[in-house]
Design a protein around this motif. Sequence first.
Motif, PDB file in Angstrom:
ATOM      1  N   VAL A 126       0.848  -1.192   0.000  1.00 27.47           N
ATOM      2  CA  VAL A 126       0.000   0.000   0.000  1.00 27.47           C
ATOM      3  C   VAL A 126       0.889   1.250   0.000  1.00 27.47           C
ATOM      4  N   SER A 127       0.262   2.401  -0.029  1.00 29.05           N
ATOM      5  CA  SER A 127       0.949   3.644   0.320  1.00 29.05           C
ATOM      6  C   SER A 127       0.561   3.984   1.749  1.00 29.05           C
ATOM      7  N   CYS A 128       1.289   4.894   2.377  1.00 26.37           N
ATOM      8  CA  CYS A 128       0.940   5.267   3.750  1.00 26.37           C
ATOM      9  C   CYS A 128      -0.437   5.914   3.817  1.00 26.37           C
ATOM     10  N   GLY A 129      -0.838   6.633   2.755  1.00 25.32           N
ATOM     11  CA  GLY A 129      -2.155   7.253   2.728  1.00 25.32           C
ATOM     12  C   GLY A 129      -2.087   8.745   2.962  1.00 25.32           C
ATOM     13  N   ALA A 130      -3.256   9.335   3.207  1.00 27.85           N
ATOM     14  CA  ALA A 130      -3.374  10.786   3.370  1.00 27.85           C
ATOM     15  C   ALA A 130      -3.224  11.157   4.834  1.00 27.85           C
ATOM     16  N   GLY A 131      -2.303  12.065   5.136  1.00 28.79           N
ATOM     17  CA  GLY A 131      -2.041  12.444   6.517  1.00 28.79           C
ATOM     18  C   GLY A 131      -2.835  13.625   7.009  1.00 28.79           C
ATOM     19  N   ALA A 132      -3.636  14.267   6.141  1.00 29.79           N
ATOM     20  CA  ALA A 132      -4.344  15.491   6.535  1.00 29.79           C
ATOM     21  C   ALA A 132      -5.186  15.332   7.796  1.00 29.79           C
ATOM     22  N   PRO A 133      -5.934  14.228   7.992  1.00 24.80           N
ATOM     23  CA  PRO A 133      -6.741  14.120   9.216  1.00 24.80           C
ATOM     24  C   PRO A 133      -5.926  14.051  10.500  1.00 24.80           C
ATOM     25  N   PHE A 134      -4.620  13.844  10.396  1.00 20.83           N
ATOM     26  CA  PHE A 134      -3.786  13.664  11.587  1.00 20.83           C
ATOM     27  C   PHE A 134      -2.889  14.875  11.863  1.00 20.83           C
ATOM     28  N   GLY A 135      -3.105  15.979  11.150  1.00 16.29           N
ATOM     29  CA  GLY A 135      -2.356  17.194  11.416  1.00 16.29           C
ATOM     30  C   GLY A 135      -1.415  17.567  10.290  1.00 16.29           C
ATOM     31  N   ALA A 136      -0.876  18.781  10.377  1.00 13.33           N
ATOM     32  CA  ALA A 136      -0.053  19.343   9.300  1.00 13.33           C
ATOM     33  C   ALA A 136       1.235  18.556   9.089  1.00 13.33           C
ATOM     34  N   ASP A 137       1.861  18.103  10.179  1.00 13.36           N
ATOM     35  CA  ASP A 137       3.115  17.358  10.034  1.00 13.36           C
ATOM     36  C   ASP A 137       2.896  16.032   9.309  1.00 13.36           C
ATOM     37  N   TRP A 138       1.847  15.327   9.696  1.00 18.15           N
ATOM     38  CA  TRP A 138       1.544  14.064   9.019  1.00 18.15           C
ATOM     39  C   TRP A 138       1.150  14.307   7.561  1.00 18.15           C
ATOM     40  N   GLN A 139       0.435  15.394   7.312  1.00 21.72           N
ATOM     41  CA  GLN A 139       0.037  15.687   5.936  1.00 21.72           C
ATOM     42  C   GLN A 139       1.264  15.890   5.050  1.00 21.72           C
ATOM     43  N   ARG A 140       2.228  16.658   5.539  1.00 20.40           N
ATOM     44  CA  ARG A 140       3.430  16.927   4.744  1.00 20.40           C
ATOM     45  C   ARG A 140       4.242  15.643   4.554  1.00 20.40           C
ATOM     46  N   ALA A 141       4.381  14.851   5.623  1.00 21.95           N
ATOM     47  CA  ALA A 141       5.150  13.615   5.519  1.00 21.95           C
ATOM     48  C   ALA A 141       4.491  12.627   4.563  1.00 21.95           C
TER      49      ALA A 141
END
Length: 559
Positions: free
Chosen positions: A339-354
Amino acid sequence: MNRLHARRAAYAQPATGFVYQPEPRSIGLFARGKQLIAGNFLFGGQLIEAPGLRLWDLTMPGADFTAEVQGFGWLDDLAAVGDGAARTRAQDWTWDWIARYGKGRGPGWTPDLTGRRLIRWINHALLLLSGKGREPSLAFYHSLSHQTLFLSRRWQAASPGLPRIEALTGLIYAGLALTGMEAHVGPAAAALARDCDAEVDAEGGIPTRNPEELLEVFTLLTWAAQALTEAGQQVLPAHLAAMARIAPTLRALRHADGGLARFHGGGRGMEGRLDQALANAPGRTMRQDGLAMGFARLAGGRSTVIVDAAPPPGGRAGAQAHASTLAFELTSGRRPLVVSCGAGAPFGADWQRASRATASHSTLAVEGYSSSRLGAWKAEALADRAGVVILRHEAGPEGSLLEAEQDGWVATHGLWHRRELALDPAGRRLVGADALFADTPAEQKRFDLAAKLKGVGYALRFHLHPDADAVLDMGGAAVSMALKSGEIWVFRHDGQAKLTLEPSVYLQKGRLKPRATKQIVLAGSLQDFQVRIGWTLAKAQDTPLAIRDLDRDDTSSRP
């Protein structure tokens, strides 16, 4: 301007009832409805546990939480429960919204949220009006009229794409359903047809290349078309043509387990939404010629491989784009494996960027560099985007094959990335090879400058689904992965790079925290102008040809 028009629209002549009511089509989750009744409010990746507290008394922890609450999608979940407690919550929270925000106040007065809210209020009007007297019913109709007039004046302010389509679909619903609002249907239907031509390309894709967003667009177009047809109104040719283009693309982006490929900020899709949308779609064909919205599909037996084989979207459409060029996902039967890690937006800005970085996808990355990179400081769009050359993409009796190259590191390191994938007809063996190479003298000079005396580090990653139980095998030369179906897959490589099994995360919408998982990593340092890493993912020989896989946990609504 939204606030100004929302207040002005309050003086409109209110509707007094329904002339037509579409069949409810939005699907809710029973488990989420029960959580809401119990006082567990999970929206936008944030959980508030507040038994006995009214929805609108909550302190909203973020913009995503607020948008989900104001859009009234939770009405679908309460309707899925459908008992007295669910009806009481639905009615209390709706009339509380009317009292607090109905005159144009609050953050919910945007065109897309208003369209979403109108669709839910009309879909679930029987639930909302059950047992209500004359005065509350008139307040409900007055609020519907107010929102409809606001939407007729402000839908143009919605961003092109999904937000505007949501606004126009809501306006069509309200115009068809409410007394005295019929005049809004024709202009809204014509505007929706124009947006279909502008936003859905000839191959049935949308600019964001987000598969889940494509599903949402298709779902709204389907709802609008069905509502118009049931009311005896014409569905314009451009509207129907866009639906006909999208359906084969969605089928090509669907994995063997029924979920969508997770790329460019999209998830697997709301449970049941894809099945419902495709069941109502014209025809049963899948796009066979070329790419589907820039994705290549390889299929064999009950295995599917979906590859991001086009540049990431740029400009307005690229605000959530990922540097996932040539990354792939592999699903076997009902079980995702790679898989891919997925979308980080629901978990905050740092996760979204990563989550947008190349290292968060199942592909090769040069150490410290994504294949596409963000622009100026704090810019959201990818400015330096990788280009892709498709060398070969075909399916035949001997299996499915993809050969492609991308130039994401030519400007920084003089290096091209070439990926070759071949899936056998039975879907039991995926053979892959990844190469980095500097081709021309100018590229080789750039590589020498980047490498200096230390070489260029690289890592080839395969992120695994959390349900895949992975262990190093054969003295560290291979990785064995057991799926809940009972299948055993084995990863092997040609020894060109060092194999490790490392921690990873699986970013899943609807959960409070990222799920822990693992990733297979082949790492090395490029000293010369080229390196080629060969690898295989194959079912173990003792894995049966067919497995009866009935034990599937539904985790889509669990925190």
